[in-house]
Design an enzyme around this catalytic site. Structure first.
Site, PDB file in Angstrom:
ATOM      1  NE  ARG A   1      -3.469   0.834   1.926  1.00 32.93           N
ATOM      2  CZ  ARG A   1      -5.461   0.677   1.958  1.00 32.93           C
ATOM      3  NH1 ARG A   1      -5.381   1.428   2.739  1.00 32.93           N
ATOM      4  NH2 ARG A   1      -6.121   0.642   1.726  1.00 32.93           N
TER       5      ARG A   1
ATOM      6  CG  HIS B   1      -7.674   0.035  -3.267  1.00 36.79           C
ATOM      7  ND1 HIS B   1      -7.550  -0.793  -2.917  1.00 36.79           N
ATOM      8  CD2 HIS B   1      -8.717   0.349  -2.258  1.00 36.79           C
ATOM      9  CE1 HIS B   1      -7.968  -0.948  -2.105  1.00 36.79           C
ATOM     10  NE2 HIS B   1      -8.403  -0.325  -1.152  1.00 36.79           N
TER      11      HIS B   1
ATOM     12  CD  GLN C   1     -12.934  -1.132  -1.997  1.00 38.07           C
ATOM     13  OE1 GLN C   1     -12.141  -1.037  -1.511  1.00 38.07           O
ATOM     14  NE2 GLN C   1     -14.781  -1.963  -1.742  1.00 38.07           N
TER      15      GLN C   1
ATOM     16  CG  ASP D   1     -13.150   6.934  -1.759  1.00 36.53           C
ATOM     17  OD1 ASP D   1     -13.449   6.701  -1.445  1.00 36.53           O
ATOM     18  OD2 ASP D   1     -12.037   6.359  -2.939  1.00 36.53           O
TER      19      ASP D   1
ATOM     20  CB  CYS E   1     -14.276   1.985  -0.960  1.00 36.80           C
ATOM     21  SG  CYS E   1     -13.915   3.351  -1.009  1.00 36.80           S
TER      22      CYS E   1
ATOM     23  NE  ARG F   1     -10.601  -4.617  -0.645  1.00 32.61           N
ATOM     24  CZ  ARG F   1      -9.862  -4.252  -0.411  1.00 32.61           C
ATOM     25  NH1 ARG F   1     -10.493  -2.224   0.823  1.00 32.61           N
ATOM     26  NH2 ARG F   1      -8.494  -4.144   0.534  1.00 32.61           N
TER      27      ARG F   1
HETATM   28  N1   CP Z   1     -11.862   0.004   1.242  1.00 33.24           N
HETATM   29  C1   CP Z   1     -10.306   0.326   2.003  1.00 33.24           C
HETATM   30  O1   CP Z   1      -9.225   0.567   1.417  1.00 33.24           O
HETATM   31  O2   CP Z   1      -9.938   0.809   3.696  1.00 33.24           O
HETATM   32  P1   CP Z   1      -8.818   0.394   4.611  1.00 33.24           P
HETATM   33  O3   CP Z   1      -8.121   1.717   3.523  1.00 33.24           O
HETATM   34  O4   CP Z   1      -9.166   1.031   5.944  1.00 33.24           O
HETATM   35  O5   CP Z   1      -7.264  -0.866   4.549  1.00 33.24           O
HETATM   36  N1  NVA Z   2      -9.433   7.387  -2.688  1.00 31.58           N
HETATM   37  C1  NVA Z   2      -9.246   6.179  -1.171  1.00 31.58           C
HETATM   38  C2  NVA Z   2      -9.916   5.223  -0.709  1.00 31.58           C
HETATM   39  C3  NVA Z   2     -10.103   4.195   0.715  1.00 31.58           C
HETATM   40  C4  NVA Z   2      -9.630   2.790   0.496  1.00 31.58           C
HETATM   41  C5  NVA Z   2      -8.042   6.985  -0.287  1.00 31.58           C
HETATM   42  O1  NVA Z   2      -7.017   6.712  -2.182  1.00 31.58           O
HETATM   43  O2  NVA Z   2      -7.799   7.205   0.736  1.00 31.58           O
END
Ligand code: CP
Ligand code: NVA
Length: 305
Positions: A101, A128, A131, A223, A263, A291
């Site tokens: 990540r 992502h 997701q 989102d 999400c 997920r």
């Molecule tokens: N949707 C998602 O990726 O959640 P987190 O940021 O909590 O992992």
């Molecule tokens: N668009 C958001 C998604 C979080 C799961 C971010 O990148 O923070």
């Protein structure tokens, strides 16, 4: 040859269908798969916070008989303490897969290029994929098909939006995106998706009009207005995005019985009204649950020898 999952773009429709079929089986019968990744270890490098991604990967590995190791940002200090390349090469000697990540998507590409084990993108500023796959699995679960189903995405044209565009284009799901001016999804993603959509029959529309986007949509998705790393922009964005909130008034323009997706994490009262989050239309926690099931399928596909 090892396989990575960095973007939905890299998956064929056939691969997506295989993942969804396995996901369904995993969800139905947890016990049957509880030794399938026995002896395997997944290393998870996170440069940003997480609830769902971290917990669902860790629990998922455990349920498959394997082990997961979480590395917080300060531990590995990716690219500062050591180059991404050297981290990738070292970890490849210890583990069977890496979840990353990160901020810049090129970090995922660099990690995947240097690692000799599969690399999974657990969210980058560009995409992502886990997701979007969980989201489409959830839609398929609810409707049984993608044919003649329209998903409206209202909000920021961000990483999640980019991945949904690829996923819709591949599977034939119709997708109507509405963002404020200047916050449209990646132009290259849209162009590439429109080409793919010609084969799948998916209708992809990009606009700046939320009312138009949700018209006749069976599912409406949003989102956060400011993603991780954009926190200092939130006050400015609250003004720019104010007409892009998912609330009862907007949903009145969608198809009867419309379902609502997010999400998560959600900022109640910003991109989504709190009462909608808690309403019977909301399937956000089904998404969150899926997920884990989808990622277990991805882990089996990539890590099982
Ligand atoms: N949707 C998602 O990726 O959640 P987190 O940021 O909590 O992992
Ligand atoms: N668009 C958001 C998604 C979080 C799961 C971010 O990148 O923070």
């Amino acid at each position: 040859m090892k396989n990575d999952l960095l973007s939905v773009k890299d998956l064929t429709l056939e691969e997506i269908n295989i993942i969804f079929k396995l996901t369904g089986a995993l969800k139905k019968n947890k016990k049957k798969f509880n030794r399938v990744l026995s002896g395997k270890t997944l290393v998870m490098i996170f440069q940003k916070p997480s609830n769902r991604t971290r917990v669902s990967f860790e629990v998922g590995m455990y349920q498959l008989g394997g082990n997961a190791l979480y590395l917080a940002p300060q531990e590995i200090n990716l690219g500062v303490r050591e180059s991404i390349r050297d981290v990738a090469k070292t970890l490849s000697r210890y583990c069977d897969g890496i979840v990353l990540r990160t901020f810049e998507h090129k970090n995922c590409l660099e990690m995947a290029q240097a690692a000799t084990v599969p690399v999974i993108n657990g969210l980058s500023d560009f995409s992502h994929p886990c997701q979007a796959l969980a989201d489409l699995f959830t839609i398929k679960e609810k409707f049984g098909t993608f044919k003649n189903i329209t998903l409206a995405y209202v909000g920021d044209g961000n990483n999640v939006c980019n991945s949904l565009i690829f996923a819709a284009a591949k599977t034939g799901l119709n997708l109507s995106v509405a963002t404020p001016s200047g916050y449209a999804p990646d132009n290259v993603v849209v162009k590439e998706a429109l080409v793919v959509a010609k084969t799948s029959g998916s209708k992809i529309r990009i606009s700046e009009n939320p009312l138009e986007a949700v018209k006749d949509a069976q599912v409406v998705y949003t989102d956060v207005w400011a993603s991780m790393g954009q926190e200092e922009e939130i006050n400015k964005r609250k003004i720019i995005f104010k007409d892009f909130q998912i609330n009862a008034k907007l949903l009145a323009n969608a198809a009867p019985g419309v379902l609502v997706m997010h999400c998560l994490p959600a900022h109640r009262g910003e991109e989504i009204a709190s009462d909608i989050m808690d309403s019977a239309r909301s399937i956000v926690f089904d998404q969150a649950e899926n997920r884990m099931h989808v990622q277990k399928a991805i882990l089996i596909k990539l890590l099982k020898s």
